[in-house]
Design a protein around this motif. Structure first.
Motif, short mmCIF file in Angstrom:
data_model
loop_
_atom_site.label_atom_id
_atom_site.label_comp_id
_atom_site.label_asym_id
_atom_site.label_seq_id
_atom_site.Cartn_x
_atom_site.Cartn_y
_atom_site.Cartn_z
N SER A 15 0.86 -1.18 0.00
CA SER A 15 0.00 0.00 0.00
C SER A 15 0.90 1.23 0.00
O SER A 15 1.62 1.48 0.98
N HIS A 16 0.88 1.97 -1.10
CA HIS A 16 1.81 3.11 -1.20
C HIS A 16 1.24 4.38 -0.58
O HIS A 16 1.97 5.32 -0.31
N GLY A 17 -0.08 4.43 -0.39
CA GLY A 17 -0.68 5.55 0.32
C GLY A 17 -0.40 6.90 -0.30
O GLY A 17 -0.38 7.07 -1.51
N THR A 18 -0.15 7.87 0.54
CA THR A 18 0.03 9.25 0.09
C THR A 18 1.46 9.49 -0.38
O THR A 18 2.42 9.05 0.26
N PRO A 19 1.63 10.24 -1.48
CA PRO A 19 2.99 10.59 -1.90
C PRO A 19 3.68 11.53 -0.92
O PRO A 19 4.90 11.72 -1.00
N ARG A 20 2.93 12.08 0.02
CA ARG A 20 3.53 12.97 1.01
C ARG A 20 4.56 12.25 1.88
O ARG A 20 5.38 12.90 2.54
N MET A 21 4.53 10.93 1.89
CA MET A 21 5.53 10.21 2.69
C MET A 21 6.95 10.47 2.20
O MET A 21 7.92 10.21 2.91
N THR A 22 7.10 11.00 0.99
CA THR A 22 8.44 11.31 0.48
C THR A 22 9.12 12.39 1.31
O THR A 22 10.35 12.44 1.37
N ILE A 23 8.33 13.26 1.94
CA ILE A 23 8.91 14.32 2.77
C ILE A 23 8.46 14.25 4.22
O ILE A 23 8.96 15.00 5.06
N ASN A 24 7.51 13.36 4.52
CA ASN A 24 6.96 13.26 5.86
C ASN A 24 7.38 11.94 6.49
O ASN A 24 6.84 10.88 6.18
N LYS A 25 8.34 12.00 7.40
CA LYS A 25 8.87 10.78 8.02
C LYS A 25 7.91 10.17 9.04
O LYS A 25 8.14 9.05 9.50
N SER A 26 6.84 10.88 9.38
CA SER A 26 5.91 10.37 10.39
C SER A 26 4.90 9.38 9.83
O SER A 26 4.16 8.76 10.59
N VAL A 27 4.83 9.23 8.50
CA VAL A 27 3.92 8.24 7.91
C VAL A 27 4.45 6.86 8.25
O VAL A 27 5.56 6.50 7.82
N PRO A 28 3.72 6.04 9.03
CA PRO A 28 4.27 4.76 9.50
C PRO A 28 4.73 3.83 8.38
O PRO A 28 5.72 3.11 8.54
N ALA A 29 4.03 3.83 7.27
CA ALA A 29 4.40 2.92 6.19
C ALA A 29 5.77 3.24 5.62
O ALA A 29 6.43 2.37 5.06
N ARG A 30 6.20 4.48 5.74
CA ARG A 30 7.54 4.84 5.24
C ARG A 30 8.61 4.06 6.00
O ARG A 30 9.54 3.51 5.38
N SER A 31 8.49 4.00 7.31
CA SER A 31 9.48 3.25 8.10
C SER A 31 9.49 1.78 7.72
O SER A 31 10.55 1.15 7.65
N TYR A 260 -2.89 0.93 4.94
CA TYR A 260 -1.56 0.63 4.41
C TYR A 260 -1.20 -0.84 4.59
O TYR A 260 -0.02 -1.18 4.69
N ALA A 261 -2.16 -1.74 4.62
CA ALA A 261 -1.83 -3.15 4.77
C ALA A 261 -1.01 -3.65 3.58
O ALA A 261 -1.26 -3.25 2.43
N CYS A 262 -0.01 -4.48 3.86
CA CYS A 262 0.85 -5.05 2.82
C CYS A 262 0.92 -6.56 3.02
O CYS A 262 0.89 -7.05 4.16
N TYR A 263 1.04 -7.29 1.92
CA TYR A 263 1.01 -8.75 1.97
C TYR A 263 2.16 -9.36 1.16
O TYR A 263 2.56 -8.83 0.13
N LYS A 264 2.63 -10.49 1.68
CA LYS A 264 3.59 -11.32 0.96
C LYS A 264 2.90 -12.63 0.60
O LYS A 264 2.23 -13.25 1.44
N PHE A 265 3.04 -13.03 -0.65
CA PHE A 265 2.52 -14.32 -1.12
C PHE A 265 3.72 -15.22 -1.45
O PHE A 265 4.56 -14.84 -2.25
N THR A 266 3.78 -16.36 -0.82
CA THR A 266 4.91 -17.27 -1.03
C THR A 266 4.42 -18.56 -1.67
O THR A 266 3.55 -19.25 -1.12
#
Length: 268
Positions: A15-31, A260-266
């Motif tokens: 889930s890529h969410g908002t492009p603002r994460m490029t400058i906003n380190k507080s977006v949890p998915a960025r970490s 922002y849920a993300c999944y891995k398929f194996t």
């Protein structure tokens, strides 16, 4: 054909969410994305195919370019966001292979020799692979079609894994309209219920239910009034094989409604 060490068993939905994460380190998915190579997927793929929510076409289209010019497909954001670069090489050979696989499975597929990477690709990739040294190309979605169509697209693309290609669907697990009220107290109940339903369906192997989410899932009209951010999940799911194991690898929220849920398929 890739060597045994280069073959890939995993596909991903992020889930890529908002492009603002490029400058906003507080977006949890960025970490989360910044820990990709250390905690999620350490193997370096030969190339990357991104199915992006931000490229909608009537038939599948794949970009066959040698360099990845960026598309700043967002409006009204701070000026520094329009100066960001992600100079990954293009992957025209991979694009031709995608076209070959899709047409061989009965799909129409068009090569686009001009289009660069939209923010559904370059925003997450700049955190996942900041060196920008892996060839990348994009595949479009067909929002006027259904989940089954995109699942079958993924099945047609499955051989790419044996060739060292990392397949990533990029969307948002919950992506309401701009008019949907945000939730200032935790997560909106309707959003949590939909997101939890998706997790349960995926992790218990009910892929057919996910394909038919409009008949099965609660609150889907609120969660995805337009399906373009959900269909990349179906492609990643289809490319993983019917007996694959799905795992939730990240979940966070913004404004209580953007998931922002993300999944891995194996594959087994």
């Amino acid at each position: 054909m890739a060597s045994e060490e280069e073959m890939i068993k995993e596909t991903f939905y992020i889930s890529h969410g908002t492009p603002r994460m490029t400058i906003n380190k507080s977006v949890p998915a960025r970490s989360f994305l910044e820990t990709w190579k250390n905690k999620v997927y350490s193997k370096k793929p030969k190339s990357i195919l991104v199915i992006s929510a931000h490229w909608e076409t009537q038939v599948p289209v794949v970009n066959a370019i040698t360099h990845s010019d960026l598309i700043y497909d967002f409006y009204g954001f701070p000026a520094p966001m329009y100066q960001i670069k992600y100079p990954a090489p293009g992957a025209p050979d991979l694009a031709s292979r995608v076209q070959e696989l899709l047409t061989g499975s009965g799909f129409e597929c068009v090569l686009d020799k001009k289009r660069g990477l939209d923010h559904g690709s370059w925003v997450p990739l700049m955190f996942m692979y900041p060196e920008a040294n892996i060839p990348v190309c994009q595949l479009s979605v067909q929002s006027h079609l259904d989940g089954e169509h995109h699942y079958k697209l993924g099945k047609a693309l499955a051989p790419l894994k044996e060739e060292g290609v990392l397949i990533i669907g990029s969307g948002s697990s919950v992506h309401p309209s701009n008019n949907t009220p945000t939730c200032n107290d935790g997560v909106a109940p309707w959003a949590a219920e939909f997101d939890n339903w998706v997790e349960d369906a995926l992790t218990t192997g009910r892929y057919e239910d996910v394909n038919n989410y409009k008949a099965k899932a609660p609150h889907w009209k609120l969660a995805h009034p337009w399906p373009e951010h959900f269909y990349p999940l179906h492609v990643a799911m289809g490319a993983s094989s019917e007996n694959s194991k799905a795992e939730l690898i990240h979940r966070s929220w913004e404004h209580g409604t953007l998931g922002y849920a993300c999944y891995k398929f194996t594959s087994s």
